[in-house]
Structure formats: structure tokens, C-alpha cells
Design a protein around this motif. Structure first.
Motif, mmCIF file in Angstrom:
data_model
loop_
_atom_site.group_PDB
_atom_site.id
_atom_site.type_symbol
_atom_site.label_atom_id
_atom_site.label_comp_id
_atom_site.label_asym_id
_atom_site.label_seq_id
_atom_site.Cartn_x
_atom_site.Cartn_y
_atom_site.Cartn_z
ATOM 1 N N PHE A 188 0.335 3.635 -3.087
ATOM 2 C CA PHE A 188 -0.213 4.952 -2.756
ATOM 3 C C PHE A 188 0.677 6.037 -3.364
ATOM 4 O O PHE A 188 0.205 6.971 -4.003
ATOM 5 N N THR A 245 0.847 -1.209 0.000
ATOM 6 C CA THR A 245 0.000 0.000 0.000
ATOM 7 C C THR A 245 0.878 1.253 0.000
ATOM 8 O O THR A 245 0.579 2.224 -0.693
ATOM 9 N N ALA A 291 -5.397 2.593 0.025
ATOM 10 C CA ALA A 291 -5.249 2.741 1.477
ATOM 11 C C ALA A 291 -6.466 2.174 2.205
ATOM 12 O O ALA A 291 -6.333 1.523 3.241
ATOM 13 N N ALA A 334 -5.284 6.060 -5.175
ATOM 14 C CA ALA A 334 -4.399 6.012 -4.005
ATOM 15 C C ALA A 334 -5.240 5.751 -2.751
ATOM 16 O O ALA A 334 -4.913 4.877 -1.930
ATOM 17 N N LEU A 335 -6.364 6.483 -2.642
ATOM 18 C CA LEU A 335 -7.202 6.312 -1.443
ATOM 19 C C LEU A 335 -7.875 4.941 -1.436
ATOM 20 O O LEU A 335 -8.042 4.329 -0.383
ATOM 21 N N LEU A 372 -0.356 7.916 5.517
ATOM 22 C CA LEU A 372 -0.632 8.075 4.082
ATOM 23 C C LEU A 372 -1.797 9.039 3.858
ATOM 24 O O LEU A 372 -1.767 9.862 2.943
#
Ligand code: ME8
Length: 672
Positions: free
Chosen positions: A398, A394, A414, A410-411, A462
Motif C-alpha cells: 500500500f 499489504t 487493501a 494501493a486500494l 490504511l
């Protein structure tokens, strides 16, 4: 130390900030925060664009001087960014002295290098976009916004844009210069089709920066505005400190913009810089539009959502997360209060918020608030290593997505880790392990809670640039101090120190109940309080926004009628009746009765929604003179703001016949 310089567009002061402006600002803020965590010397710039004919006219319509008007709205932008915790390092206003002098310096340099000449411009101009529309004829609409262009005939200074065609095409060979690819292709084909020299001064109004040595002219507002990216960091200054800053930060790493202003940034701006012998920005990144009620959110369409409403009910992090998670960056995305609340509850309240509170509460309960030691090898399970492995991946994914401005992906990565840890907790039942006091179960419990807390720590770091407020709180609850000090480059699994003492644990995202949507809708509705009907007769119920409309009780400040029903001349004078010219007319989707009109009142174009669709085809109205009640409070119909009422005789069956004139009358003339 590397540097990173990122900019938002500078926003026009003719409209109060809405979530479209917040979108770009939030995206830049997020990138700037991440760069700071990566250790770059970061400079993040935003500001307001305050000159030009559009602002001059808007100020006039508001009965203010352009500067008074600009002061007020610029202050609103600044206050909103402050309230939202936006981390901009500077806020530039184009009416500031520092900017004006440095723009003149840029003009001088381009002129001294032989790229400016004087000539006469005759052609069409769109005031709303401050755009010269090449090849258009009088009466033609602007290709960008559809408003009727105005004919401009004046002596201007011209910029030799045509001299830069080949150099620009060479520049676009770098695939990273314009992103995303679709925008790059559009720009390449525009430039390939041939560039004409560009008028870069205006001489028929004065609200702008005077051309050096020829103050009858003001510099074209787009040259003025684009230059903010260099004037704010010290270009053209004689101060050593400012010169240093310019040397350090220029060229910009990213100019982030909405897709409608790509041409100005990708064609004109690099050409101006080339002409002045200045380095070029590294990347122009264009995102799509936020849509509301099916069209681009914008003041002129009357379909804006104010940021403050969302801040009041759910807070800034909720808006930040929603916009970056829900909208695929680069594409258009719809905003709705329902989707916002749904995302908030699923990903923030039930997702990250729940993971944080259950993990930290169990560490409190079973280990007296100290991060426990993961157990010895004997009681390790593959599931523990799988979480560690996923967390490492991750971190990598990310970063990769973020560097490509793919915030939603990216989210997503996560939050896939959040979901995996949730599942891991459910499967390992730490609450059941906690009931047993033998050593093996204790050490298994320690591993499960350490693994969960370490994954939580990684997601928190992150997500910090995206949801800075909530993640700072989680960080403090984890006993880890100031999250801003984290070195993101070093982030890896296994750095959570054993024995770390937790702080007090509180939920960071309280669940939003059903009323949140209604409350936000009502708050927006109240901003558009109607004072009277904006169409002939009462609109059918389906045409009116379903939220309750507040109609002020009669009496109060309204005209008082005498016993025989007569009003005085002063009462009549309160009604501002004006001649207008219809510039745009179109049907309102899903309504048989309503037309959306843009009516020029001589210097100001109004959107009016009128119930005349059954009597008039939209195309027959273009160019027609009409009478408008110009001082009617705005009201919303079918999600569109109507700013005024069109006057018509009401015949049998309610058929409207528009009031008109036999003689020629100019738009804006008052009826009295
Ligand atoms: O164009 N969706 O200013 P502006 C997404 N002054 N983004 C939106 C949006 C929407 N519905 N509405 C606004 C100008 N934006 C010039 C810029 S720069 C040198 C001069 C955002 O007030 C988006 O970033 O019209 C868009 O490009 C910008 O606001 C336009 O702001």
C-alpha cells in the motif's frame, strides 16, 4: 520532523466547482492526510484563480463586476471543500492583497535579474486557456481547446524564456520531476523543439495585478496564478512569521495538476523560479481527465456532474473511494452514476462495511464486546498466519503504490485483504464455533475473531486518508479513540490490544438501492431545467436526455398574449436576439440532426446545440454570422448543454435556413 507541502491548481472562478475539480482536490487531500499520519509537518494549499481576460469577460456577461463575480464563485469552492471535509491548511485567492504584493515582488526580482524586457507582441491568443499560441495565424484554433484564437497586438513585457532551455532540459533529467513518464516525454520534446520568449503582461484590459512601476500593464494571468504556490506560504513578505513559513515549506514536494496545464507548470513555472533565483518544486504530478458522456467533463461542454449531488445521496467517502479506486491515476477515466453505485455497494457496503459489522457484532455477541485473546499455539491454524502475512505485505505494498500515486493499486491491495478475511471468516465459521461452549472451540473462536478484527484495524488505518469519515467511525466502534493520532510508520500486525472494549456498532455504509442512480441523475437534470426548445422545431426523442425534463407551465412570468394573439413591444423586448459568429462546429456523436456550435457573441463564447445537421455541413458554418436567442434557459441535448437557440426559417419538411445579414455586423450586436 520532516515537512511536506502539496498544492492543487487554483481553480478559475468562471465555472462552479464540479467533480473534475473535486478529483484533484480529493487526491491531494488524501496524500496530505497520509503524510500527516506518517508524522510529516504537512501544508496543503488550494485556492482560486481570479484574474485575467477570461474572468473579466465572464463577469461582464453575468452583469457583475469581476470582483463580485469572483467573490461568489470563490466562496462556492471554499464552501464545497468545507462540506467535504477537505483538510487544506490555507485557501488562497489571487485577488487578496497578500498575493498581489508578493507577485509584484516576484516580477521585480525577475526584472532585476535581467530576464524581462519590453517589446511588441503580435500573435494569437486563446482567452479560454489564457495561452499565447506560438506560430498560429488569425482564425486558427487553439491547440488545447479548439476554440478560435484571437489576434493580440500590443506592447508587452517579455520574459526571456529562451535563456532557460538547457537548464530546463537538465532539470527534466531527474525522472521524478514530471510524473507520469508520458507527460515528461511530451514536455522534453516541447522544450527541445525550441523556446520563444514569453509575453508576461497585457495592456488592453485591466483585470489583473499591475506591473510594478508601469500600471498600464497587468501581469500575465499565468505568472500571477503560478506564483500562488509561493505567495500563500510567505514569499516576498516582510513579516518574520511568513518568512519562516516560506523557509520551512518551500520548495513544494508535489504540485498536483490535470494534464492540460502541464506546460505552464513544467516549463514556465520552473523558468520563472530559476530567473528569480528560487528553489524549484520537487515534483509535478499530472493526472488524466474525468470524462462524462465520452468527453472531458467541463463547463464549456456542458457535461459536468456536480459534487453536491453525490454528497447528498452517497456521501463524500463514496466519491473519494470511487475516484481513487476506479480511475487509474494519470490516465483518463469515465464517470458514471451506475459505476459509482456499483463500486459503493461492492467495495464499501458489502466489502469493508460488512467486514466491520460482522466482525464487531460477533465480538459483541460472543465476548461481551471485548477483543478476545487469540488462542494458544495448539489451536492455531496456517490460515491465521496467512492472514497475518498478507496484512504485513499489504502494509508494505500500500505504501509503495501510494508513494507512486498509484491510488487504485494501493486500494486494490487493501481490498484484497478485505476479501481474504471475508473468505477466512466463511471458512472458519465463527458463528458455528460460537454455538459450542467447550474450551477448544472457544479458543478457536477467539483466534478467528482476533485475526479478523486485527486485519480490519489495519485496512481501516490504511484506508483512512481515502475515506476519512467512515474509517473514523469504524475506529470509534473498535474502541480505539482518535484515528488521526495513529502513527502510520509503526503500523504492524498484532498491535490490537487484547481486552479493548468496543464502542456501539452501527453500519457505516448502508447499501444503496437501485433508485440511487435515478435520484442522482434526476438531481443533475433538474439543474438544467429547460424553458423552451433549444433547436429549431422539437428535437427527436432520441436527442433528448432520457431523464424526465421539467417544462414550466405556460403563463407565470412568460409574455402574456392578448385575445387576438398579439404581444406588446415590451414582450418582444424580453427576447434577447444577438449576432454571433460560429467559431467551432461539429457533429454530435450518434445524432443525425444535431450540430454542436461554439458561437462568439462578442466577448462571450456560447455552446449551442442546433438541429441543423441535415441542412448544413459543420465546416461550412465556421466564421458565419448567425442570430442567436441569447437569453433562453439552458437545456441539455444528447448530454450537451445548449445555451441559446439559433434562428432559422423553417421551410417545407422542416428544412432550416439560417437567418443572415447582407451588411457587415459585429458579433454581440442586438436585434430589435
Ligand atoms: O486551469 N478531469 O483552472 P481550471 C480531471 N486556473 N480534472 C479536472 C477536470 C476533469 N474533467 N476538470 C477540471 C486552471 N479538473 C488554472 C490553474 S494553477 C496555477 C492555475 C481539475 O479551473 C484539474 O486539476 O480550469 C485541472 O488541471 C484543473 O481542475 C483546471 O482547473
Amino acid at each position: 520532523m520532516s515537512k511536506f507541502y502539496i498544492t492543487t491548481p487554483i481553480y478559475y472562478v468562471n465555472a462552479r466547482p464540479h467533480i473534475g475539480h473535486a478529483y484533484t482536490t480529493i487526491a491531494c487531500d488524501t496524500v496530505a492526510r497520509r503524510e500527516r499520519m506518517l508524522g510529516a509537518d504537512t501544508f496543503f494549499l488550494t485556492g482560486t484563480d481570479e484574474h485575467g481576460q477570461k474572468i473579466e469577460r465572464a463577469a461582464q456577461a453575468a452583469g457583475k463586476t469581476p470582483l463580485q463575480y469572483a467573490d461568489e464563485i470563490s466562496a462556492e469552492f471554499r464552501a464545497l471543500w468545507k462540506r467535504m471535509g477537505i483538510s487544506n491548511d490555507d485557501f488562497i485567492r489571487t485577488t487578496e492583497d497578500r498575493h498581489k504584493k508578493r507577485v509584484q515582488e516576484l516580477f521585480r526580482r525577475i526584472r532585476d535579474n535581467g530576464f524581462i524586457y519590453k517589446s511588441t507582441y503580435t500573435g494569437q491568443y486563446c482567452v479560454s486557456d489564457e495561452l499565447y499560441v506560438d506560430g498560429a495565424q488569425p482564425g486558427d484554433p487553439c491547440p488545447t481547446c479548439g476554440r478560435i484564437t484571437e489576434t493580440v497586438h500590443e506592447e508587452n513585457y517579455f520574459f526571456k524564456l529562451s535563456a532557460f532551455q538547457d537548464k530546463l532540459l537538465e532539470l527534466y533529467a531527474n525522472p521524478d520531476f514530471i510524473r507520469p513518464e508520458t507527460r515528461r516525454n511530451e514536455v522534453i520534446s516541447f522544450v527541445r523543439s525550441g523556446l520563444r520568449d514569453l509575453s508576461i503582461s497585457r495592456s488592453t484590459f485591466s483585470w489583473g495585478i499591475p506591473v510594478p512601476d508601469d500600471p498600464k500593464h497587468v501581469i500575465y494571468v499565468w505568472l500571477d496564478a503560478l506564483a500562488n504556490y509561493i505567495t500563500a506560504i510567505g514569499f516576498g513578505s516582510s513579516h518574520a512569521g511568513a518568512q519562516e513559513a516560506f523557509k520551512k515549506y518551500w520548495p513544494a514536494d508535489v504540485h498536483m495538476i490535470g494534464k492540460e496545464i502541464v506546460r505552464f507548470h513544467c516549463v514556465y513555472w520552473p523558468a520563472f523560479l530559476m530567473a528569480a533565483n528560487l528553489p524549484l518544486p520537487k515534483a509535478i504530478v499530472a493526472h488524466g481527465w474525468l470524462l462524462f458522456e465520452e468527453s472531458k467533463m467541463s463547463k464549456s461542454r456542458g457535461n459536468i456532474v456536480r459534487t453536491e449531488t453525490i454528497l447528498d445521496v452517497l456521501g463524500a467517502d463514496a466519491l473519494r473511494y470511487f475516484l481513487l479506486r476506479e480511475v487509474v491515476f494519470g490516465q483518463d477515466g469515465s464517470f458514471s452514476f451506475d459505476a459509482l453505485v456499483q463500486r459503493y455497494n461492492s467495495d464499501l457496503a458489502n466489502g469493508l462495511g460488512n467486514l466491520a459489522s460482522r466482525t464487531l457484532t460477533m465480538i459483541n455477541r460472543y465476548f461481551k464486546g471485548e477483543v478476545p485473546y487469540p488462542s494458544h499455539a495448539a489451536s492455531r491454524r496456517p490460515a491465521d498466519d496467512a492472514i497475518a502475512e498478507q496484512a504485513r505485505k499489504t502494509i508494505r505494498d500500500f505504501g509503495t503504490f501510494f508513494d507512486q500515486f498509484q491510488f487504485s493499486r494501493a486500494l486494490e491491495a487493501a481490498w484484497a485483504l478485505v476479501a481474504a478475511v471475508d473468505k477466512y471468516i466463511v471458512e472458519n465459521e465463527p458463528w458455528a464455533l460460537g454455538e459450542k461452549l467447550d474450551e477448544e472451540n472457544r479458543s478457536r473462536l477467539a483466534t478467528v475473531l482476533y485475526t479478523s478484527a486485527e486485519a480490519l484495524r489495519i485496512v481501516t488505518v490504511l484506508a483512512h486518508p481515502v475515506i476519512p469519515d467512515a474509517t473514523s467511525k469504524i475506529w470509534t466502534q473498535m474502541g480505539l479513540g482518535d484515528i488521526k493520532k495513529v502513527d502510520l510508520k509503526q503500523l504492524d500486525w498484532g498491535q490490537l490490544r487484547l481486552g479493548t472494549k468496543l464502542g456501539d456498532v452501527h453500519p457505516v455504509f448502508p447499501r444503496a438501492d437501485k433508485s440511487a442512480v435515478e435520484r442522482m441523475q434526476q438531481m443533475e437534470e433538474q439543474q438544467r431545467v429547460p424553458a423552451a426548445e433549444a433547436v429549431q422545431g422539437k428535437p427527436s426523442q432520441s436527442d433528448v436526455n432520457p431523464a424526465p425534463a421539467h417544462v414550466p407551465a405556460s403563463g407565470g412570468s412568460g409574455p402574456a398574449t392578448s385575445a387576438d394573439g398579439k404581444i406588446t413591444i415590451d414582450d418582444f423586448a424580453k427576447v434577447d436576439l444577438r449576432v454571433g459568429v460560429v467559431k467551432v462546429a461539429e457533429r454530435v456523436p450518434k445524432s443525425d440532426k444535431l450540430l454542436r456550435l461554439e458561437v462568439d457573441l462578442g466577448g462571450e463564447v456560447r455552446q449551442v446545440v442546433a438541429g441543423i445537421a441535415e441542412a448544413y455541413a459543420p465546416e461550412t458554418l465556421i466564421g458565419r454570422k448567425v442570430v442567436i436567442v441569447a437569453n433562453l434557459a439552458p437545456r441539455k441535448l444528447r448530454g450537451l448543454e445548449s445555451n441559446g437557440m439559433i434562428v432559422a426559417a423553417s421551410l417545407e419538411g422542416g428544412r432550416p435556413v439560417l437567418a443572415s445579414f447582407l451588411e457587415d455586423v459585429p458579433p454581440g450586436a442586438r436585434l430589435k
